[in-house]
Design a protein around this motif. Sequence first.
Motif, mmCIF file in Angstrom:
data_model
loop_
_atom_site.group_PDB
_atom_site.id
_atom_site.type_symbol
_atom_site.label_atom_id
_atom_site.label_comp_id
_atom_site.label_asym_id
_atom_site.label_seq_id
_atom_site.Cartn_x
_atom_site.Cartn_y
_atom_site.Cartn_z
ATOM 1 N N HIS A 1 5.621 5.815 4.018
ATOM 2 C CA HIS A 1 4.916 4.599 3.134
ATOM 3 C C HIS A 1 5.381 4.640 1.481
ATOM 4 C CE1 HIS A 1 1.769 3.269 0.514
ATOM 5 N NE2 HIS A 1 2.237 2.084 1.105
ATOM 6 N N ARG B 1 -3.891 -3.014 6.366
ATOM 7 C CA ARG B 1 -2.346 -2.853 5.901
ATOM 8 C C ARG B 1 -2.292 -3.617 4.792
ATOM 9 N NH1 ARG B 1 0.405 -2.405 10.472
ATOM 10 N NH2 ARG B 1 -0.257 -0.301 10.377
ATOM 11 N N ARG C 1 4.192 0.762 9.198
ATOM 12 C CA ARG C 1 4.308 0.499 7.934
ATOM 13 C C ARG C 1 5.667 0.163 7.099
ATOM 14 N NH1 ARG C 1 -0.170 4.578 4.975
ATOM 15 N NH2 ARG C 1 -1.922 3.710 6.144
#
Length: 498
Positions: free
Chosen positions: A177, A464, A128
């Motif tokens: 994240h 994602r 990520r």
Amino acid sequence: MDGIQQEASAQNMSGKRRGSPYQGRMLIRGELVESTGGQWFESINPADESIAGSVPKGTASDVDRAVAAAEEAHSAWAELSVARRSQYLMDLAAAIEARADEVLSLEVADTGNTVTGMRGDVTSCVERVRYFAGLGYELQGRTVPGNADKLQMTVREPYGVVGRIVAFNHPFAMATHGVATPLMAGNTVVLKASEQCPLSASLLGEIAAQVLPPGVLNVVTGDGEVGAALVKHPRVKRLSFVGSVRTGLAIQRSAAEVAVKSISLELGGKNPFIVFPDAPVERVAEAAVAGMNFTWQGQSCSSTSRLFVHDDIYDEVLQHVIEKVRSIRLGDPFDESTQMGAINSQAQLARVEEYVRIGQEEGARLVAGGVRPTGGAFGKGFWFLPTVFADVDYQMRIAREEIFGPVLSVLRWSDTDDVIRMANSVEYGLTGAVWSRDISQALQTARRLQSGYIWVNGINTTARAMPFGGFKNSGIGRERGLEDLYSYTEEKSIQVFL
């Protein structure tokens, strides 16, 4: 004795805590520091109640220091090219990857989650960060048609200092994240670690100190005093929080007392899984167990904890679900064969037990679990068997309130309009699932569900680039993808007279 208890109680969980307890620090202005108050607090391993580590018990003064450091660093960070910020994030991802085993061990000890589950978390963290490092190039403005004597355009600019508060169930994943997105957008960040599981956020600060400029990322640890100080800080213009509805509402109220702030909230769910009569029984049962996130002890806001099964296949699906739940292997979270670990804390365990009592008093039929496992291996720790209630009415509390534990409610339905009404009857609206071979029927149902993320003929994977967030009291705002990146910027309009 329940079959799960027999299998699990035979396991030996001794000797699996690796190394001495971790001692973390806060990261402020590029330095690893203690609290101005000089106090510490310990984090407990949910599996055996040993001390997993300790971190500083921060104060409002520490939040002031962190915000000041972020402010000082912001101008230089925002003026960097996208390419340079992207490279810093790539360096952060590489540094996390180099210490992945250390992160993994700390996360398992601190959360009670299994090593197999947490390994996926750590891997996704690295991915990520790299994803947002590349996505920054899409942070674009617009040109707007106008007259021949005017040029009209928009540019996106960072807010400045962003406050990020993360939850206990995926602490490192949420932290990485949670900082990668605002950093890539040109903000500086003050991260407040989970009070229940603060260790990995402290380790993230330790890693970041080696690769990021001082003050760009700051990490504070502590209890509600620290969170409240960050929320009410007048120079923090953008806030993001993952946690309970009650705390989310309190954040909105507190933030509004001092300034107009941009706030995004992910606040939990009581998510429906609607099964039509043409669905494949065994695959649905597998999906129901997976969707309940028993591998995370049910401690996931996206768990599909309300399984609505059509009357025609109800008994068959229920039997398969019971069999699969009873085969789940509890035990040492560091054991690769373990499928379910320990509840995060004594308080959370007590909450689960209370809801199981409520479910039985309301008249639901307990068909699996419902008690703590017994045996020497479970003499310490916060353990609870994966639990299934059958014949649940949609108005029962166990079908309306978020338990945040390994408790699945199975409900019966026969009319499509009725099941959608029941599914939408709660205050939450985070995720949902629909299973039918009739794709038109499945999509129509998905469109009618009041939830932010719907699975059709599948479960529990999120793309994602797809926005993730809730309807109703499940929150406001969207994470992941461009929506997430843009949410950390303000759009400025510029009109040029030629």
